[in-house]
Design a protein around this motif. Structure first.
Motif, short mmCIF file in Angstrom:
data_model
loop_
_atom_site.label_atom_id
_atom_site.label_comp_id
_atom_site.label_asym_id
_atom_site.label_seq_id
_atom_site.Cartn_x
_atom_site.Cartn_y
_atom_site.Cartn_z
N VAL A 45 -3.38 -17.09 -32.51
CA VAL A 45 -2.70 -15.80 -32.36
C VAL A 45 -2.41 -15.25 -33.75
N PRO A 46 -2.84 -14.02 -34.06
CA PRO A 46 -2.67 -13.47 -35.41
C PRO A 46 -1.25 -13.02 -35.70
N THR A 47 -0.29 -13.94 -35.63
CA THR A 47 1.11 -13.57 -35.83
C THR A 47 1.39 -13.15 -37.27
N GLU A 48 0.66 -13.73 -38.22
CA GLU A 48 0.92 -13.40 -39.63
C GLU A 48 0.63 -11.93 -39.93
N LYS A 49 -0.30 -11.33 -39.20
CA LYS A 49 -0.60 -9.91 -39.40
C LYS A 49 0.54 -9.02 -38.94
N LEU A 50 1.39 -9.55 -38.07
CA LEU A 50 2.52 -8.79 -37.55
C LEU A 50 3.83 -9.17 -38.23
N GLY A 51 3.73 -9.96 -39.28
CA GLY A 51 4.94 -10.39 -39.97
C GLY A 51 5.76 -11.39 -39.16
N MET A 52 5.09 -12.20 -38.35
CA MET A 52 5.76 -13.17 -37.50
C MET A 52 5.33 -14.58 -37.89
N GLU A 53 6.12 -15.54 -37.43
CA GLU A 53 5.80 -16.95 -37.67
C GLU A 53 6.04 -17.73 -36.39
N LEU A 54 5.05 -18.48 -35.98
CA LEU A 54 5.14 -19.23 -34.73
C LEU A 54 4.94 -20.72 -35.03
N ASP A 55 5.95 -21.51 -34.67
CA ASP A 55 5.89 -22.96 -34.90
C ASP A 55 5.97 -23.69 -33.56
N LEU A 56 4.82 -24.17 -33.08
CA LEU A 56 4.77 -24.91 -31.82
C LEU A 56 4.27 -26.33 -32.08
N GLY A 57 4.71 -26.89 -33.20
CA GLY A 57 4.23 -28.20 -33.62
C GLY A 57 4.92 -29.35 -32.90
N LEU A 58 4.81 -30.54 -33.50
CA LEU A 58 5.33 -31.76 -32.88
C LEU A 58 6.84 -31.72 -32.69
N ARG A 59 7.56 -31.20 -33.67
CA ARG A 59 9.03 -31.15 -33.55
C ARG A 59 9.44 -30.26 -32.39
N PHE A 60 8.81 -29.10 -32.29
CA PHE A 60 9.11 -28.19 -31.18
C PHE A 60 8.78 -28.86 -29.85
N SER A 61 7.62 -29.49 -29.76
CA SER A 61 7.20 -30.13 -28.51
C SER A 61 8.15 -31.25 -28.11
N GLY A 62 8.58 -32.05 -29.09
CA GLY A 62 9.49 -33.14 -28.80
C GLY A 62 10.83 -32.65 -28.29
N GLN A 63 11.36 -31.59 -28.88
CA GLN A 63 12.65 -31.04 -28.45
C GLN A 63 12.54 -30.41 -27.07
N VAL A 64 11.44 -29.72 -26.80
CA VAL A 64 11.24 -29.13 -25.48
C VAL A 64 11.15 -30.23 -24.42
N LEU A 65 10.42 -31.29 -24.72
CA LEU A 65 10.28 -32.41 -23.78
C LEU A 65 11.64 -33.03 -23.48
N LEU A 66 12.48 -33.17 -24.49
CA LEU A 66 13.82 -33.73 -24.28
C LEU A 66 14.66 -32.81 -23.40
N LEU A 67 14.58 -31.50 -23.64
CA LEU A 67 15.33 -30.56 -22.82
C LEU A 67 14.87 -30.57 -21.36
N MET A 68 13.58 -30.80 -21.16
CA MET A 68 13.00 -30.69 -19.82
C MET A 68 13.09 -31.98 -19.01
N LEU A 69 13.40 -33.12 -19.64
CA LEU A 69 13.38 -34.41 -18.92
C LEU A 69 14.23 -34.41 -17.65
N PRO A 70 15.52 -34.03 -17.71
CA PRO A 70 16.29 -34.04 -16.45
C PRO A 70 15.80 -33.01 -15.45
N LEU A 71 15.21 -31.92 -15.94
CA LEU A 71 14.69 -30.90 -15.04
C LEU A 71 13.47 -31.41 -14.28
N ILE A 72 12.70 -32.31 -14.90
CA ILE A 72 11.55 -32.91 -14.23
C ILE A 72 12.02 -33.69 -13.00
N VAL A 73 13.10 -34.46 -13.15
CA VAL A 73 13.65 -35.22 -12.03
C VAL A 73 14.22 -34.29 -10.96
#
Length: 400
Positions: free
Chosen positions: A267-295
């Motif tokens: 996604v060309p976010t840099e052309k719009l002056g944006m920054e998108l970080d969907l790396g390992l840290r983001f994925s790990g935190q999302v997974l932690l938030l979603m764990l009880p919701l999975i159950v």
């Protein structure tokens, strides 16, 4: 009579879990929903649409912009200014109002015949920008043309003041200086605000067919009654089934997180002056938030499916349950509200707020994370207890 040892009872959970996982790994519909349709289709479609939309908007902002001009001969200097900014004047259109409504043109510039007369007298002159605001694709063109005309007007106004011995600032005694506090990541969060809904939907789709098959499906095939006839507590049978559902849902979420992390780079976010970080840290935190919701979602799907007497009926019930994850997204998009501490303890809403903060780059505090996990975990325990209560009913094992 054969005696059931405590070890055999302990192995009941693992036996049910492994049995359900093995059987559903052979089911093409479950595999497609859990590992393909749910986690991969969303990221691919989202990135494709964003790329198409953003590239079209960038093309209109950077490439030469053709604009039909009516009365170009009355304002040659204005036309030259437009050309200098990459706007290409086109011949006039007979009916500009109809042209913009039919999308034959994004915007039409109309210059009045008395433009030159009023200009020589030093009077204010008016040009018309004819466009259709309901055509979202035309907004970039309209804004670009409007900015060029307004810039030209300010320049000419300043020159008039200088010619009369006045400072150009005389016409603008107050200047509003805008100080945007939004970070590059915060701006990207506006574009990707639908991500929380995608993650919840992925978890839902990942376990949906499994939950239906393990309850209503087995009930319809009359395989649930022999299972309940075993000298094993039913809560262990339920625990094994829920663990299988949660495993498929968690795997689906992991695939989705990896997919978004990969396709997000295109996604060309840099052309719009944006920054998108969907790396390992983001994925790990999302997974932690979603764990009880999975159950929680696994328990809700199993509970709803338990009320159905057939696979098709359960599919209808669980499909209606799919609208529940949409509620926080609809609420926050239609009624933007300031996040309060207690909101993080509300299942689905807390996950939505937490993921949005991660997208903005603000992070989630320990208190917010604790509220989110405790609130969703409490709801999950309640859902599991209600489902376990249903599993104690003899009617659940009877089909028809």
């Amino acid at each position: 009579m054969k005696t059931v040892t405590p070890i055999a009872r302990t192995r009941a959970f693992a036996t049910v879990f492994l049995k359900e996982v093995r059987e559903n790994l052979r089911d093409r519909r479950t595999i497609t929903s859990a590992f393909l349709t749910g986690p991969l289709l969303g990221p691919i479609i989202m990135v494709m649409l964003l790329n198409i939309t953003l590239n079209r908007q960038l093309d209109k902002a950077e490439n030469p912009l053709p604009v039909p001009v009516s009365g170009a001969e009355y304002a040659p200097n204005l036309i030259n200014a437009l050309k200098a900014e990459g706007i290409v004047p086109r011949p006039a259109i007979a009916n500009p109002e109809l042209a913009v409504r039919k999308q034959d043109a994004d915007v039409v510039l109309r210059i009045s015949p008395d433009y030159a007369t009023a200009w020589r007298k030093g009077e204010a002159v008016q040009v018309e920008l004819i466009y259709d605001s309901s055509q979202r694709d035309a907004n970039a063109s309209v804004e670009r043309l409007s900015n060029v005309v307004e810039t030209y007007a300010r320049q000419q106004g300043a020159m008039r003041l200088v010619s009369r011995g006045l400072s150009p600032s005389t016409a603008w005694p107050v200047v509003a200086a805008k100080r945007d506090q939004a970070t590059a990541q915060a701006r990207a969060a506006l574009v990707f605000s639908i991500l929380p809904y995608f993650f919840v939907l992925t978890v839902f789709m990942g376990g949906m067919y499994l939950a239906i098959d393990l309850t209503a499906g087995e009930r319809e095939r009359q395989s649930l009654e022999p299972l309940f006839a075993n000298p094993v507590p039913r809560w262990k049978i339920l625990a094994g089934k829920l663990a299988a559902i949660c495993t498929f849902s968690a795997a689906s979420l992991l695939i989705s997180l990896v997919a978004f992390g990969v396709v997000g780079r295109f996604v060309p976010t840099e052309k719009l002056g944006m920054e998108l970080d969907l790396g390992l840290r983001f994925s790990g935190q999302v997974l932690l938030l979603m764990l009880p919701l999975i159950v929680l979602l696994a328990a809700l799907q199993s509970m709803v499916a338990a009320f159905a007497k057939s696979y098709r009926e359960a599919q209808m019930y669980v499909s209606l349950l799919m609208f529940v994850p949409i509620l926080p997204s609809i609420l926050l998009s239609t009624m933007p509200i300031k996040a309060q501490g207690w909101m993080y303890a509300v299942p689905l809403l807390g996950q939505h707020l937490g993921i949005m903060q991660l997208l903005r780059g603000d992070g989630v505090t320990a208190e917010q994370l604790g509220l989110c996990l405790i609130g969703s975990l409490a709801a999950s325990v309640l859902g599991v207890l209600v489902t376990a209560r249903l599993y104690q009913s003899e009617r659940l094992a009877i089909s028809g």
